[in-house]
Design a protein around this motif. Structure first.
Motif, short mmCIF file in Angstrom:
data_model
loop_
_atom_site.label_atom_id
_atom_site.label_comp_id
_atom_site.label_asym_id
_atom_site.label_seq_id
_atom_site.Cartn_x
_atom_site.Cartn_y
_atom_site.Cartn_z
N ARG A 16 0.84 -1.20 0.00
CA ARG A 16 0.00 0.00 0.00
C ARG A 16 0.88 1.25 0.00
N GLN A 17 1.96 1.23 0.78
CA GLN A 17 2.89 2.36 0.77
C GLN A 17 3.51 2.54 -0.61
N ASP A 18 3.92 1.43 -1.23
CA ASP A 18 4.50 1.49 -2.57
C ASP A 18 3.51 2.09 -3.56
N ALA A 19 2.26 1.64 -3.51
CA ALA A 19 1.24 2.14 -4.44
C ALA A 19 0.98 3.62 -4.20
N THR A 20 0.95 4.03 -2.95
CA THR A 20 0.70 5.43 -2.61
C THR A 20 1.84 6.32 -3.10
N SER A 21 3.07 5.84 -2.94
CA SER A 21 4.21 6.65 -3.38
C SER A 21 4.25 6.78 -4.90
N GLN A 22 3.66 5.82 -5.62
CA GLN A 22 3.61 5.88 -7.08
C GLN A 22 2.51 6.82 -7.56
N ASN A 23 1.47 7.00 -6.71
CA ASN A 23 0.31 7.79 -7.07
C ASN A 23 0.53 9.24 -6.63
N ASP A 24 0.37 10.17 -7.53
CA ASP A 24 0.57 11.58 -7.22
C ASP A 24 -0.48 12.10 -6.25
N GLY A 25 -1.62 11.46 -6.19
CA GLY A 25 -2.66 11.92 -5.28
C GLY A 25 -3.61 12.90 -5.91
N GLY A 26 -3.47 13.16 -7.19
CA GLY A 26 -4.41 14.03 -7.87
C GLY A 26 -4.18 15.50 -7.59
N LYS A 27 -4.57 15.98 -6.44
CA LYS A 27 -4.50 17.40 -6.11
C LYS A 27 -3.35 17.71 -5.14
N SER A 28 -2.37 16.82 -5.06
CA SER A 28 -1.26 17.00 -4.12
C SER A 28 -0.53 18.32 -4.31
N GLU A 29 -0.22 18.67 -5.53
CA GLU A 29 0.54 19.90 -5.77
C GLU A 29 -0.29 21.13 -5.43
N ALA A 30 -1.58 21.10 -5.71
CA ALA A 30 -2.45 22.22 -5.36
C ALA A 30 -2.53 22.38 -3.84
N ILE A 31 -2.61 21.29 -3.14
CA ILE A 31 -2.65 21.35 -1.67
C ILE A 31 -1.34 21.90 -1.14
N ARG A 32 -0.20 21.42 -1.69
CA ARG A 32 1.11 21.94 -1.26
C ARG A 32 1.21 23.45 -1.50
N ALA A 33 0.70 23.91 -2.64
CA ALA A 33 0.76 25.34 -2.96
C ALA A 33 -0.07 26.14 -1.95
N LEU A 34 -1.26 25.66 -1.61
CA LEU A 34 -2.08 26.35 -0.61
C LEU A 34 -1.39 26.39 0.75
N LEU A 35 -0.76 25.30 1.14
CA LEU A 35 -0.06 25.26 2.42
C LEU A 35 1.13 26.23 2.43
N ARG A 36 1.84 26.31 1.30
CA ARG A 36 2.95 27.27 1.21
C ARG A 36 2.44 28.70 1.32
N GLU A 37 1.29 28.98 0.69
CA GLU A 37 0.71 30.32 0.72
C GLU A 37 0.38 30.78 2.14
N ILE A 38 -0.04 29.86 2.99
CA ILE A 38 -0.38 30.25 4.36
C ILE A 38 0.82 30.12 5.30
N GLY A 39 1.99 29.80 4.76
CA GLY A 39 3.21 29.79 5.56
C GLY A 39 3.58 28.46 6.18
N THR A 40 2.91 27.40 5.80
CA THR A 40 3.27 26.08 6.33
C THR A 40 4.57 25.62 5.67
N PRO A 41 5.58 25.26 6.45
CA PRO A 41 6.84 24.83 5.85
C PRO A 41 6.71 23.45 5.20
N GLU A 42 7.55 23.20 4.23
CA GLU A 42 7.59 21.88 3.58
C GLU A 42 8.12 20.87 4.58
N PRO A 43 7.60 19.65 4.59
CA PRO A 43 8.13 18.63 5.51
C PRO A 43 9.54 18.23 5.08
N LEU A 44 10.34 17.87 6.07
CA LEU A 44 11.67 17.35 5.79
C LEU A 44 11.51 15.99 5.13
N LYS A 45 12.41 15.65 4.22
CA LYS A 45 12.33 14.37 3.53
C LYS A 45 13.58 13.57 3.77
#
Length: 107
Positions: free
Chosen positions: A67-96
């Motif tokens: 399930r983790q493998d499948a999730t990491s392969q899947n972009d999640g559809g709106k993942s980038e839009a969600i990341r952009a909204l979080l950046r706009e409100i000042g939420t830092p990117e998670p460490l990787k």
């Protein structure tokens, strides 16, 4: 006189193999130790009282990893839009980590 106790050789038994994962059991006489390798590298271990319970435990862990493998392969559809909204409100990117997975936050 110094006597050394010979360690018995622990034989590994392959209980699962596919293109990415392999699982082995080692009979320690009082329990079975199992371990899972992903792409040839150790990722998980555990103990079971029987060969059947070891197979069930390994199947359960492999289901989680797949399930983790499948999730990491899947972009999640709106993942980038969600990341952009979080950046706009000042939420830092998670460490990787080195694999690109988000690291847990340390308190």
């Amino acid at each position: 006189m110094d006597q050394q106790t010979a360690q018995p050789e622990v034989r590994q038994t392959l209980i699962h193999a596919d293109e990415r994962y392999q699982a082995y059991t080692m009979d320690l006489e009082y329990m079975l130790r199992w371990e899972i390798l992903r792409d040839g590298e150790f990722v998980q271990e555990g103990c079971s009282l029987s060969q059947e319970s070891a197979r069930e435990a390994v199947a359960h862990v492999l289901s989680h990893f797949r399930r983790q493998d499948a999730t990491s392969q899947n972009d999640g559809g709106k993942s980038e839009a969600i990341r952009a909204l979080l950046r706009e409100i000042g939420t830092p990117e998670p460490l990787k980590d080195e694999n690109g997975a988000a690291k847990p936050a340390h308190i």
